[in-house]
Write a protein that holds these residues in place. Structure first.
Motif, PDB file in Angstrom:
ATOM      1  N   SER A  65      64.391  -7.594  -3.025  1.00 41.04           N
ATOM      2  CA  SER A  65      64.260  -7.459  -1.571  1.00 41.04           C
ATOM      3  C   SER A  65      65.624  -7.504  -0.902  1.00 41.04           C
ATOM      4  O   SER A  65      66.555  -8.157  -1.387  1.00 41.04           O
ATOM      5  N   PRO A  66      65.790  -6.815   0.222  1.00 41.05           N
ATOM      6  CA  PRO A  66      67.065  -6.808   0.942  1.00 41.05           C
ATOM      7  C   PRO A  66      67.471  -8.204   1.424  1.00 41.05           C
ATOM      8  O   PRO A  66      68.660  -8.497   1.547  1.00 41.05           O
ATOM      9  N   GLN A  67      66.505  -9.070   1.661  1.00 40.88           N
ATOM     10  CA  GLN A  67      66.832 -10.426   2.101  1.00 40.88           C
ATOM     11  C   GLN A  67      67.548 -11.203   1.001  1.00 40.88           C
ATOM     12  O   GLN A  67      68.490 -11.957   1.260  1.00 40.88           O
ATOM     13  N   VAL A  68      67.118 -11.013  -0.245  1.00 41.35           N
ATOM     14  CA  VAL A  68      67.763 -11.696  -1.364  1.00 41.35           C
ATOM     15  C   VAL A  68      69.181 -11.167  -1.552  1.00 41.35           C
ATOM     16  O   VAL A  68      70.124 -11.932  -1.775  1.00 41.35           O
ATOM     17  N   ALA A  70      71.102  -9.906   0.768  1.00 47.17           N
ATOM     18  CA  ALA A  70      71.897 -10.431   1.871  1.00 47.17           C
ATOM     19  C   ALA A  70      72.268 -11.887   1.639  1.00 47.17           C
ATOM     20  O   ALA A  70      73.408 -12.310   1.908  1.00 47.17           O
ATOM     21  N   ALA A  71      71.357 -12.672   1.115  1.00 50.01           N
ATOM     22  CA  ALA A  71      71.637 -14.083   0.853  1.00 50.01           C
ATOM     23  C   ALA A  71      72.709 -14.233  -0.236  1.00 50.01           C
ATOM     24  O   ALA A  71      73.625 -15.057  -0.112  1.00 50.01           O
ATOM     25  N   SER A  74      76.130 -13.183   1.209  1.00 49.72           N
ATOM     26  CA  SER A  74      76.635 -14.223   2.093  1.00 49.72           C
ATOM     27  C   SER A  74      77.184 -15.407   1.289  1.00 49.72           C
ATOM     28  O   SER A  74      78.248 -15.951   1.602  1.00 49.72           O
TER      29      SER A  74
END
Length: 85
Positions: A65-68, A70-71, A74
């Motif tokens: 997923s794009p959220q993973v 991004a995390a 970061s």
């Protein structure tokens, strides 16, 4: 036995020892070159290419997923900014 005889004996033993060492190393050098010339090298063995095994993927986890992403990005940026001890 005076000092001159002792020094002469010591130098004689030193010379003989060094001569034997150099003779041994020279003989070893010649033997290695002869072996390299007349004894064939081992054939190069290349590993057989294997087919890639199919990686089973779970139905809902085929993509990250794009959220993973991004995390993780970061976290890497914060790690690189942190001062080293």
């Amino acid at each position: 036995m005076d000092i001159k005889e002792s020094l002469f004996t010591a130098l004689t033993l030193l010379g003989l020892g060094m001569a034997f060492v150099y003779l041994f190393l020279g003989l070893l050098f010649i033997c290695i070159h002869l072996m390299a010339k007349y004894i064939p090298a081992d054939p190069v063995v290349t590993p057989a290419k294997r087919k890639k095994a199919a990686v089973p993927q779970a139905s809902g986890q085929s993509q990250v997923s794009p959220q993973v992403i991004a995390a993780i990005t970061s976290a890497v940026k914060q790690y690189r900014k942190a001062p080293t001890a």
